[in-house]
Design a protein around this motif. Structure first.
Motif, PDB file in Angstrom:
ATOM      1  N   HIS A 238       1.016  -1.302  -0.016  1.00  0.00           N
ATOM      2  CA  HIS A 238       0.003   0.225  -0.043  1.00  0.00           C
ATOM      3  C   HIS A 238       0.760   1.289   0.062  1.00  0.00           C
ATOM      4  O   HIS A 238       0.814   2.197  -0.779  1.00  0.00           O
ATOM      5  CB  HIS A 238      -0.929  -0.139   1.165  1.00  0.00           C
ATOM      6  CG  HIS A 238      -2.134   0.783   1.025  1.00  0.00           C
ATOM      7  ND1 HIS A 238      -3.234   0.776   2.043  1.00  0.00           N
ATOM      8  CD2 HIS A 238      -2.629   1.563   0.247  1.00  0.00           C
ATOM      9  CE1 HIS A 238      -3.962   1.645   1.682  1.00  0.00           C
ATOM     10  NE2 HIS A 238      -3.708   2.108   0.514  1.00  0.00           N
ATOM     11  N   GLU A 480      -5.190   1.200  -4.936  1.00  0.00           N
ATOM     12  CA  GLU A 480      -6.208   1.454  -3.827  1.00  0.00           C
ATOM     13  C   GLU A 480      -7.423   0.918  -3.999  1.00  0.00           C
ATOM     14  O   GLU A 480      -8.097   0.526  -3.041  1.00  0.00           O
ATOM     15  CB  GLU A 480      -6.314   3.114  -3.901  1.00  0.00           C
ATOM     16  CG  GLU A 480      -7.091   3.721  -2.750  1.00  0.00           C
ATOM     17  CD  GLU A 480      -6.406   3.651  -1.693  1.00  0.00           C
ATOM     18  OE1 GLU A 480      -5.079   3.411  -1.474  1.00  0.00           O
ATOM     19  OE2 GLU A 480      -6.866   3.847  -0.370  1.00  0.00           O
ATOM     20  N   MET A 500      -6.587   7.691   1.104  1.00  0.00           N
ATOM     21  CA  MET A 500      -7.689   7.680  -0.030  1.00  0.00           C
ATOM     22  C   MET A 500      -7.705   9.149  -0.454  1.00  0.00           C
ATOM     23  O   MET A 500      -7.833   9.320  -1.573  1.00  0.00           O
ATOM     24  CB  MET A 500      -9.057   7.549   0.720  1.00  0.00           C
ATOM     25  CG  MET A 500      -9.992   6.856  -0.314  1.00  0.00           C
ATOM     26  SD  MET A 500     -11.764   7.078   0.509  1.00  0.00           S
ATOM     27  CE  MET A 500     -12.034   5.596   0.363  1.00  0.00           C
ATOM     28  N   VAL A 503      -4.681   9.468  -2.840  1.00  0.00           N
ATOM     29  CA  VAL A 503      -5.019   8.820  -3.968  1.00  0.00           C
ATOM     30  C   VAL A 503      -5.993   9.985  -4.833  1.00  0.00           C
ATOM     31  O   VAL A 503      -5.851  10.032  -6.103  1.00  0.00           O
ATOM     32  CB  VAL A 503      -5.489   7.500  -3.884  1.00  0.00           C
ATOM     33  CG1 VAL A 503      -6.056   6.951  -5.124  1.00  0.00           C
ATOM     34  CG2 VAL A 503      -4.534   6.753  -3.259  1.00  0.00           C
TER      35      VAL A 503
END
Ligand SMILES: *[C@@H]1O[C@H](CO)[C@@H](O)[C@H](O)[C@H]1NC(C)=O
Length: 605
Positions: A238, A480, A500, A503
């Protein structure tokens, strides 16, 4: 690491003791990015959720459903479980978000009092006839899990187990509850299922429970931490993907600005040289490039009504995503059932003026006259798409008696929000947009007669540009997507909203860069149909996301059945479409600023 579901299941269900979720060490690994900032609302809750000695603690039964289909849930008592003898104490009121997510709390009838130990006690007996046995066997074959709540803390338990050759089926009959308390608050609950009983028709099966109270050091504010899975969400992959996308952004922005600065400077130099030539020379000289289409570049797009509605909706989706992510970062939204969805609905309704403003002003700029129609289409495009899909899936849910079936009252509430909140706010936005920025103040005049579009190489065709445009934005988000999908379709609670947010920002930058480059090439080929091309080349990201969701379905999940399949692909289609409209609008907005800029700086005679 990456948790294949079978592996998870094996890990989560040790031989005969069932803990869910597994105990996880909570690494406080750079939590600045994750969401542990404000605790204000939680402290208010902490004050409310205090118990006095021997006060009643309610065990709510929620839903039961197959382990592999997380979103396929039924009422707990749709299986022939029996309830305790205690009568319902109070009616539970659902919020809108809970109702839409199929939360169905029912009182278990178990007698639990704060800090009062209960030894193993039989609370009811199941009179097992053939039909009931078949229901249980079906549930056990499909790995059914049930979910309960104590004091808002979720508890999971497994219904039963089959033996190796799958002939005999056993039901877990003894719920061993261990509740941790800190002061006068509940901070921890463990459920252990014991008492395996073979399912034989025409027997009585006693169901029992016990409650043990333990002093715990867990702080009330941290009581949800054990449900989070940092080793999954803060996995190296991640972090790496974020870093990767980030590098891509820097590279792309650098590339775009370098190419454009150099080529544009060259273009400007060339055009100003031509400016100095006299008419004869200019006729002989070969004028080419984007300047040639200055008389058409600001021509209204085809289908301006649909186009401006899409742009307006996309701007609204963008602002909703931004606000919801920020709210989720600040507040621990995952601690409350359905609050994420309720927040999203509220923010969507509240940001309707954004939709009206951008849609209305764009439509006015393009010389549209039927603005009322545009407003209706813009306002109801997204709600109609979501409700249409939900309506369709609802039919299947009703057929399956799933708790996902949306109650009639909830549907009425959603319709009321559409007509009495979204529409008026949209009207306000539209009027503002038309009056404040509805003038077509373009840097170049639009010629009366459209210029013919010259022949060009196949890779300059808008259709090809559209297909290629989505690849890079998709590349920047697909990891993601894996985490988001997993938290929605499997038992993970998404909590890394900082990721998030990053992203989303990266996605927007990449999208804008890519569409600008696409538009530059298109205009240079003297094709002025840049509006739809820029929108669609950004929106094609969604097609890739939808294709990825197919991959995810077949290789990362073990979902099955008509209900779960239609639920999955239906809502994935909604999600992808919304993402596409958002990317399209972002790409178009960036590109239109770029187009304005380059035509403002060139002299046009
Ligand atoms: C629940 O289980 C975890 C892990 O086994 C343990 O650390 C915790 O103390 C337990 N809580 C209670 C209240 O028993």
């Amino acid at each position: 690491g990456e948790c294949d579901h079978v592996e998870c299941q094996r890990k989560y269900i040790p031989a005969n003791k069932h803990h869910f979720p597994p105990p996880s060490k909570f690494h406080k690994l750079s939590n600045s990015l994750c969401m542990k900032t404000s605790r204000t609302r939680l402290s208010v809750l902490a004050f409310l959720l205090q118990y006095t000695e021997k006060e009643e603690v309610v065990l709510w039964m929620n839903t039961v459903g197959p382990y592999h289909n997380r979103q396929e849930t039924y009422k707990y008592f749709s299986l022939p479980f029996c309830a305790g003898s205690k009568k319902t104490i109070s009616h539970y009121h659902e919020t809108l978000g809970e109702a839409l997510q199929g939360v169905e709390l029912e009182f278990s009838g178990l007698d639990i009092k704060f800090k009062e130990e209960v030894m193993q006690t039989t609370y009811c007996e199941i009179d097992l006839d053939k039909a009931k046995r078949d229901a249980f066997v079906y549930a056990i074959k499909n790995h059914y899990w049930y979910q309960m709540y104590i004091d808002d803390l979720p508890i999971w338990g497994i219904v039963g187990e089959a033996d190796e050759n799958g002939e005999d089926h056993y039901l877990w009959t003894y719920k061993k509850l261990e509740i941790g308390f800190n002061g006068n608050r509940i901070v921890d609950v463990n459920l252990t299922s014991e008492g395996k009983v073979r399912l034989v028709p025409n027997t009585k099966i006693p169901m029992s429970y016990s409650v043990k109270w333990k002093k715990s050091d867990v702080k009330f504010e941290d009581r949800f931490d054990k449900y989070l899975d940092p080793s999954f969400f803060q996995h190296r992959i991640h972090w790496f993907s974020i870093f990767n996308s980030f590098m891509m952004v820097i590279f792309l922005v650098g590339l775009v600005s370098m190419i454009l600065m150099r080529t544009l400077r060259k273009d400007y130099a060339r055009y100003s040289k031509e400016e100095e030539m006299d008419d004869m020379d200019r006729d002989l000289g070969d004028e080419y490039g984007w300047k040639q289409v200055h008389g058409d570049v600001f021509r209204p797009s085809s289908h301006p009504l649909i186009f401006s509605s899409l742009i307006g909706s996309g701007c609204q989706i963008f602002s909703v995503s931004l606000i919801v992510i920020i709210v989720a970062m600040v507040e621990d939204l995952y601690t409350e059932r359905g609050s994420m969805l309720s927040t999203a609905i509220f923010v969507y309704a509240a940001t309707s003026p954004v939709n009206g403003y951008f849609g209305g002003s764009l439509y006015a700029k393009q010389g549209g006259r039927r603005w009322i129609k545009q407003m209706f289409i813009g306002a109801f495009m997204i709600p109609a798409m979501v409700c249409g899909t939900a309506f369709f899936i609802n039919f299947i849910a009703i057929y399956y008696h799933a708790s996902r079936a949306i109650p009639f009252g909830t549907m009425v509430a959603v319709c009321c929000i559409c007509f009495f909140v979204i529409l008026p706010l949209n009207l306000v936005g539209t009027i503002l947009g038309r009056n404040l920025s509805g003038q077509p103040n373009f840097p170049c005049r639009v010629n009366a007669v459209p210029r013919p579009i010259p022949e060009k190489k196949w890779f300059m065709e808008p259709a090809v540009i559209v297909c290629l445009g989505g690849i890079l934005p998709f590349g920047s988000i697909f990891i993601e997507m894996y985490f988001i999908f997993t938290s929605f379709w499997a038992y993970k609670i998404y909590y890394v909203y900082g990721f998030m947010m990053l992203v989303l920002v990266i996605l927007c930058i990449v999208t804008v860069c890519v569409t600008i480059v696409c538009t530059y090439f298109l205009l240079n080929a003297e094709d002025y149909r840049w509006q739809w091309t820029s929108f669609l080349s950004a929106a094609s990201t969604a097609v890739y996301v939808y294709m990825y969701s197919f991959y995810y379905y077949f290789f990362k999940t073990k979902m099955y059945g008509l209900f779960q399949t239609s639920f999955y692909f239906g809502y994935m289609a909604v999600f992808s479409t919304a993402l596409g409209i958002m990317c399209g609008a972002v790409g178009y907005m960036g590109t239109s600023a770029f187009v304005r800029k380059i035509y403002t700086n060139v002299k046009i005679d």
